[in-house]
Design an enzyme around this catalytic site. Sequence first.
Site, PDB file in Angstrom:
ATOM      1  N   GLU A  25       0.960   3.785   1.870  1.00 34.40           N
ATOM      2  CA  GLU A  25       1.433   4.166   3.195  1.00 34.40           C
ATOM      3  C   GLU A  25       2.618   3.312   3.647  1.00 34.40           C
ATOM      4  O   GLU A  25       3.580   3.835   4.208  1.00 34.40           O
ATOM      5  CB  GLU A  25       0.312   4.011   4.247  1.00 34.40           C
ATOM      6  CG  GLU A  25      -0.905   4.863   3.969  1.00 34.40           C
ATOM      7  CD  GLU A  25      -2.009   4.118   3.228  1.00 34.40           C
ATOM      8  OE1 GLU A  25      -3.183   4.388   3.512  1.00 34.40           O
ATOM      9  OE2 GLU A  25      -1.697   3.273   2.349  1.00 34.40           O
ATOM     10  N   CYS A  65      -2.158  -0.471   7.557  1.00 39.28           N
ATOM     11  CA  CYS A  65      -1.408   0.784   7.433  1.00 39.28           C
ATOM     12  C   CYS A  65      -1.425   1.588   8.724  1.00 39.28           C
ATOM     13  O   CYS A  65      -0.413   2.176   9.101  1.00 39.28           O
ATOM     14  CB  CYS A  65      -1.947   1.591   6.263  1.00 39.28           C
ATOM     15  SG  CYS A  65      -1.626   0.788   4.667  1.00 39.28           S
ATOM     16  N   HIS A  81       0.863  -1.181   0.000  1.00 33.91           N
ATOM     17  CA  HIS A  81       0.000   0.000   0.000  1.00 33.91           C
ATOM     18  C   HIS A  81       0.901   1.233   0.000  1.00 33.91           C
ATOM     19  O   HIS A  81       2.040   1.185   0.472  1.00 33.91           O
ATOM     20  CB  HIS A  81      -0.890   0.014   1.236  1.00 33.91           C
ATOM     21  CG  HIS A  81      -1.967  -1.026   1.222  1.00 33.91           C
ATOM     22  ND1 HIS A  81      -3.028  -0.995   2.094  1.00 33.91           N
ATOM     23  CD2 HIS A  81      -2.148  -2.126   0.456  1.00 33.91           C
ATOM     24  CE1 HIS A  81      -3.824  -2.023   1.864  1.00 33.91           C
ATOM     25  NE2 HIS A  81      -3.300  -2.731   0.875  1.00 33.91           N
ATOM     26  N   CYS A 122      -6.058   1.758   6.093  1.00 28.17           N
ATOM     27  CA  CYS A 122      -6.660   0.522   6.577  1.00 28.17           C
ATOM     28  C   CYS A 122      -5.987   0.103   7.892  1.00 28.17           C
ATOM     29  O   CYS A 122      -5.066   0.769   8.372  1.00 28.17           O
ATOM     30  CB  CYS A 122      -6.498  -0.583   5.524  1.00 28.17           C
ATOM     31  SG  CYS A 122      -4.779  -1.132   5.299  1.00 28.17           S
TER      32      CYS A 122
END
Length: 154
Positions: free
Chosen positions: A60, A91, A58, A88
């Site tokens: 992040e 993260c 992701h 999420c």
Amino acid sequence: MGIETNEADEAWMRHALRLAQRAEALGEVPVGAVIVKGDRCIAEAWNSPIATHDPSAHAEILVIREAGKQLQNYRLIDTTLYVTLEPCVMCMGAIVHARIGRLVFGARDEKRGAVCSVMNLASAPFLNHKVDWSGGVMETICSGMLKDFFKARR
């Protein structure tokens, strides 16, 4: 709890949006992220799980990894993370463990958002670090980009 935003927040979110466009151009979900220390960008990334065959890639996670390398430290104290979508659970765990001081996100994620939409990990009492956050910065543009991406794929 949510914090106020300023003009610099919008400028950095525009930067994150440009990174989200890179992800989209590569067929990835359009999410971009930037980590800033002071007034300087120290890392940037965009979603790449498809290209990297890595479900943890992701934006992040990737930007946190890069910022750690740049600072030569796994603690990213006194930094701000800008991301186009509410993080999420995975993260948010990384954000907390990295000790990021401030989080600014664009679109809320009503299905998986772990800052304020579904869960509130930014200030969960069982975690040893609280993250100041602000959501909804340039939300219409951020959420529109995501909606258009998924609409085109259906």
